[in-house]
Design a protein around this motif. Structure first.
Motif, PDB file in Angstrom:
ATOM      1  N   MET B   1       9.121  -1.970  -2.828  1.00  0.00           N
ATOM      2  CA  MET B   1       9.189  -2.856  -3.516  1.00  0.00           C
ATOM      3  C   MET B   1      10.321  -3.037  -4.393  1.00  0.00           C
ATOM      4  O   MET B   1      10.881  -1.989  -4.683  1.00  0.00           O
ATOM      5  N   ILE B   2      10.866  -4.278  -4.847  1.00  0.00           N
ATOM      6  CA  ILE B   2      11.872  -4.562  -5.719  1.00  0.00           C
ATOM      7  C   ILE B   2      11.425  -3.781  -7.031  1.00  0.00           C
ATOM      8  O   ILE B   2      10.545  -3.786  -7.703  1.00  0.00           O
ATOM      9  N   SER B   4      13.595  -4.942  -9.728  1.00  0.00           N
ATOM     10  CA  SER B   4      13.884  -6.161 -10.646  1.00  0.00           C
ATOM     11  C   SER B   4      12.797  -7.113 -10.487  1.00  0.00           C
ATOM     12  O   SER B   4      12.110  -7.057  -9.850  1.00  0.00           O
ATOM     13  N   LEU B  74       0.706  -4.597  -9.224  1.00  0.00           N
ATOM     14  CA  LEU B  74       1.927  -5.918  -9.519  1.00  0.00           C
ATOM     15  C   LEU B  74       3.245  -5.146  -8.933  1.00  0.00           C
ATOM     16  O   LEU B  74       3.324  -3.973  -8.699  1.00  0.00           O
ATOM     17  N   LEU B  75       4.288  -5.919  -8.868  1.00  0.00           N
ATOM     18  CA  LEU B  75       5.436  -5.291  -8.607  1.00  0.00           C
ATOM     19  C   LEU B  75       5.689  -4.512  -9.792  1.00  0.00           C
ATOM     20  O   LEU B  75       5.389  -4.911 -11.156  1.00  0.00           O
TER      21      LEU B  75
END
Lengths: 382, 137
Positions: B1-2, B4, B74-75
């Motif tokens: 996952m990213i 930022s 969540l991210l």
């Protein structure tokens, strides 16, 4: 004309599970073979295919594994949860128009593993329409659905307790269905109210399951269907729908965001049909998130705007209600396979062989995702 | 996952929007020919099919149309901020133009409600992107 020209004559489902140790291609082959056997059709008779743009098993792999003959039609329908009835309708049109004779529509998906959640693969730079929402933290489909539910609750004076009735009604159906992932788990109002929030006002039980499995169906011309194994589920009417100013999953910018693409599909579906909402015996309504059921019931004109949650609380969608909905447990409590289980359950009801069988079910509505461009079919018995 | 937040990619048709955001100004795309406003920004005017567009600065004052409070999973970047409030706001100057943004409040987030009046602020993400968010007055 498409009306009453074709029918779903075979259905096939693999096991449903949180985790199946098999590939999507292997599961797809199994489901399709089960569906063809169910119909009594030899694989070499298949000449048309329909699937989802999200489907990762290609047509040629399906065809050469199953030993199909020469194919003359295939198509893919876009938008995930909006696709199942569109894929079916397109194959039905190909058969009705004479391009092909025997069609298979399938969906195979391994979504049980949390790492397969699509939102978790969000890119660092966004160039599509999600650039207008995801950077602000509205990232997951559940967040996007929750936005509309809170507005609906505000406009029509409902709260979480009212919405609970949707998930609880579907869980009761799953408790009657041995194949449902939630077969052994009850769901009370207290469980619902105490559940952890995922995107307030939506909690855990407002979300569909994360699961593995595959489902396939077989479509033929009605004339051919009459010589096969099963009571045909006749495709009476079909439409797709995309409303003005629609934006995928974030339909926030039209005059009334609570008026989804389902309103377009519904209006055209009824105008193409010999029936009206009051004639429907059982409905399978796409339910990736629980709000999609009350939203869709209003869009398909089963009740006036703002009244569906009140009626659901009074038992509308229960097994003895005026409109039983998602009688296998649906995506919330049976399995989540982009709504293909809703199609097979609609067929089972028409055949009279469902677990929670609605007596004398002759007309079944199957819909797709309220929050995307979508489609629906009206299935009828003989 | 990213790691930022996901960052909006700048394209020709929305470049002025992001340039104005970087100057702490909210702007709305209009057709340069028939003058119809539109949001989200796009290439073509849906009213007259013109490809010419212009940008009008607005106050950013808005009414909260709806909101959600995302909770994990969540991210990672949003999981660290959770619980936070994301709203869909309706601009005072354009009743049917609605924009997503984070909603901040000096008081408890539990007191945020639909219909609250809001004013716009901007959070700098990098030299090219500032994101609008809204605060309760």
């Amino acid at each position: 004309m498409l009306k009453d020209q074709t029918a779903i004559v075979g259905i096939g489902e693999t096991e449903f599970s949180k985790s199946i140790d098999s590939t999507e291609l292997n599961l797809a082959c199994k489901a399709i073979k089960i569906a063809l056997d169910d119909a009594g059709i030899n694989p070499d008779q298949v000449d048309a295919l329909g699937s989802f743009t999200y489907e990762e098993t290609p047509e040629f792999e399906i065809a050469r594994n199953l030993g199909f003959g020469n194919l003359t039609y295939w198509s893919q329908a876009p938008y995930g949860g909006g696709a199942s009835c569109a894929a079916i309708g397109q194959v039905a049109m190909a058969i009705a128009s004479g391009i092909a004779n025997v069609g298979v529509v399938w969906r195979s998906r391994k979504r049980g593993d949390p790492s397969s959640r699509m939102w978790s693969h969000t890119n660092e730079h966004i160039f599509d329409h999600w650039k207008w929402s995801r950077p602000s933290g509205l990232v997951r489909p559940v967040d996007e659905s929750s936005m509309l539910m809170r507005r609906y609750m505000y406009q029509y004076n409902y709260d979480r307790k009212d919405l609970a009735s949707v998930s609880i009604a579907l869980r009761k159906y799953a408790n009657c269905n041995e194949r449902a992932l939630m077969h052994h788990k009850s769901l009370t109002l207290e469980d619902y109210m105490n559940a952890r929030m995922i995107s307030d006002p939506l909690c855990l039980f407002d979300n569909c399951l994360e699961s593995d499995g595959a489902i396939a169906i077989v479509i033929t011309r009605l004339k051919m269907a009459e010589g096969l194994n099963n009571t045909p589920a006749i495709i009476h009417s079909y439409s797709q729908g995309m409303s003005k100013e629609h934006q995928l999953m974030t339909h926030y910018h039209s005059d009334d965001p609570l008026e989804s693409s389902s309103y377009v599909t519904a209006s055209n579906l009824w105008s193409l049909s010999d029936y009206s909402p009051k004639d429907v015996d059982v409905a399978q309504i796409y339910d990736a998130f629980s709000p999609m059921i009350p939203f869709s019931l209003e869009a398909y004109d089963f009740c006036p705007k703002g009244e569906s949650l009140k009626l659901i609380n009074e038992g509308l969608i229960d097994v003895d209600g005026d409109l039983p909905v998602n009688t296998s447990g649906g995506s919330l409590s049976e399995v989540y396979l982009h709504g293909m289980n809703l199609v097979t359950e609609g067929v089972k009801q028409i055949r009279g062989l469902a677990n929670a069988q609605i007596r004398n079910a002759k007309l079944a509505l199957v819909t797709t995702c309220d929050a995307t461009p979508n489609a629906a079919i009206l299935l009828k018995g003989e | 996952m990213i790691k930022s937040i996901p960052i909006p990619g700048i394209e020709d048709f929305d470049k002025p929007y992001w340039e104005n955001c970087s100057k702490q100004k909210l702007s709305i795309q209009h057709c340069a020919d028939c003058k119809a406003p539109r949001f989200p920004p796009r290439h073509m005017c849906p009213k007259c099919q013109s490809l010419n567009h212009e940008w009008n600065i607005v106050s950013g004052d808005a009414i909260l149309w709806s909101f959600v409070v995302p909770r994990p999973p969540l991210l990672p970047v949003f999981e660290n901020q959770s619980p936070y409030v994301v709203g869909l706001v309706e601009l005072i100057e354009y009743k049917n133009i609605r924009i997503i943004g984070e909603i901040k409040s000096k008081s408890d987030i539990d007191s945020i409600k639909i219909g609250d009046t809001l004013s716009v602020r901007f959070k700098k993400i990098n030299n090219e992107i500032s994101l609008p968010y809204w605060v309760r007055e």
